[in-house]
Design an enzyme around this catalytic site. Structure first.
Site, mmCIF file in Angstrom:
data_model
loop_
_atom_site.group_PDB
_atom_site.id
_atom_site.type_symbol
_atom_site.label_atom_id
_atom_site.label_comp_id
_atom_site.label_asym_id
_atom_site.label_seq_id
_atom_site.Cartn_x
_atom_site.Cartn_y
_atom_site.Cartn_z
ATOM 1 N N TYR A 21 0.827 -1.204 0.000
ATOM 2 C CA TYR A 21 0.000 0.000 0.000
ATOM 3 C C TYR A 21 0.867 1.262 0.000
ATOM 4 O O TYR A 21 0.660 2.181 -0.803
ATOM 5 C CB TYR A 21 -0.925 -0.012 1.228
ATOM 6 C CG TYR A 21 -1.637 1.291 1.460
ATOM 7 C CD1 TYR A 21 -2.754 1.622 0.707
ATOM 8 C CD2 TYR A 21 -1.181 2.204 2.409
ATOM 9 C CE1 TYR A 21 -3.403 2.836 0.904
ATOM 10 C CE2 TYR A 21 -1.817 3.402 2.615
ATOM 11 C CZ TYR A 21 -2.927 3.716 1.854
ATOM 12 O OH TYR A 21 -3.560 4.920 2.051
ATOM 13 N N LYS A 68 1.191 4.348 -2.904
ATOM 14 C CA LYS A 68 0.945 5.776 -2.670
ATOM 15 C C LYS A 68 2.165 6.600 -3.073
ATOM 16 O O LYS A 68 2.037 7.692 -3.625
ATOM 17 C CB LYS A 68 0.569 6.002 -1.202
ATOM 18 C CG LYS A 68 -0.840 5.529 -0.873
ATOM 19 C CD LYS A 68 -1.875 6.355 -1.631
ATOM 20 C CE LYS A 68 -3.284 5.843 -1.497
ATOM 21 N NZ LYS A 68 -4.260 6.620 -2.297
#
Ligand code: UD2
Length: 310
Positions: A142, A146
């Site tokens: 994750y 980002k």
């Protein structure tokens, strides 16, 4: 002005769309309802355009962005453990989806894209609080997605001239955060457990800490990021500037509930960072960011909101 908000039916998205509508802007919400909920938009449903679609569908995003002035790109798989379990899916949505949004914004001549980045990009950099100029070192899929989103956006600004601003959210919580999945934000899960007579589950010893940030604080910053001059190409931490351990959050919730939490402790979650705290001086200076609602006040409001729904 016309805004497109990807993920606008979600937790942070719908709270931001409320404010855009209140300020008289035209808003298109683009959301596949995979985690967002149409009822989050119920009160303003007749004042917005709603398009059900996924950011992985390039043609659908392009159609939604046509004629837009600004894009707030929040749509994503937001869970760290989900990304650890299925990195390919999180990468597909968060990276391919973000590229689709950037292409759509470029082709539509959008003035500025504001991107929901995350404190997860800092990873295990040992220094606290985190400053935007620290080298990123994400430790979860994750967090990597980002960071890649930030890099793509800055590259689009450089190559295609699409203004781009990254907002690094630090554990946002508040009304409409959905406790319905094991991947939900920890405070929504703790509150749900405490309200339903259940036992909160803690991964690890509960001494990990987060800069929990009440959603109203970031809504204003989301909008400021479109208007502030001289911030294109920059990243901003949006936190409260403090940090609380999970054990401390449970002490506060025990007071609200009038009972002990009796939490169960289990193995730490792989991919989790230990501590997180934002240095918010850049956002204060350039975005006029002022997180007025303290953690305790935000938690009280959130508790009351969940209580009123039962
Ligand atoms: C949150 C956001 C993420 C990102 C980041 C920014 C969510 C769901 N994720 O990730 O999108 O922007 O913040 O800082 O909002 N935990 C428990 N028990 C539970 C659930 C979680 O102990 O039932 C622990 C978990 O192991 C972790 C901490 O609580 O140490 C926070 O977990 P989280 O999933 O709420 O948030 P985080 O920091 O992984």
């Amino acid at each position: 002005m016309r805004y497109v908000v990807t993920g606008g039916a979600g937790f942070i998205g719908s709270n931001t769309v409320d404010e855009l509508v209140r300020r008289g802007h035209r808003v298109t919400v683009f959301d596949d309802l995979s985690s967002g909920k149409q009822h989050n938009l119920a009160r303003i449903g007749d004042k917005i355009d709603f398009v059900q679609g996924t950011i992985t569908d390039a043609a659908a995003v392009s159609a939604a962005c046509r004629g837009a002035d600004y894009v707030l790109h929040l749509a994503a798989r937001t869970s760290v453990p989900r990304s650890v379990k299925d990195p390919v899916e999180t990468n597909h949505v968060n990276v391919d989806g973000t590229v689709n949004v950037l292409v759509a914004a470029r082709d539509a001549g959008v003035r500025r894209v504001v991107f929901a980045s995350s404190s997860a990009i800092y990873g295990e950099t040992p220094t606290l609080p985190k400053r935007e100029d620290m080298p990123p070192a994400p430790i979860s899929p994750y967090g990597v997605t980002k960071l890649v989103g930030e890099l793509y956006g800055n590259m689009f600004q450089h190559v295609y001239g699409v203004e781009f601003v990254s907002l690094r959210y630090f554990n946002v919580f508040g009304p409409r955060q959905d406790p319905g999945s094991p991947y939900s934000g920890v405070l929504s899960l703790f509150i749900a457990a405490m309200r339903n007579g259940g036992a909160p589950l803690i991964y690890g010893d509960g001494e990990q800490s987060r800069d929990f940030t009440y959603v109203e604080n970031v809504v204003n910053a989301n909008l400021q990021a479109f208007e502030a001059p001289g911030v294109a190409g920059m990243a901003f931490n949006l936190g409260t500037g403090g940090r609380y351990t999970l054990n401390e959050t449970l002490r506060v919730l025990e007071k609200f509930a009038g009972r002990t939490a009796d939490a169960n402790y289990t193995q730490p979650r792989p991919g989790d960072i230990r501590d997180s705290q934002a240095d918010i001086s850049r956002a204060r200076e350039k975005l006029g960011f002022n997180p007025r609602i303290s953690f305790e006040e935000g938690l009280r409001r959130t508790w009351d909101w969940y209580s009123a729904r039962q």
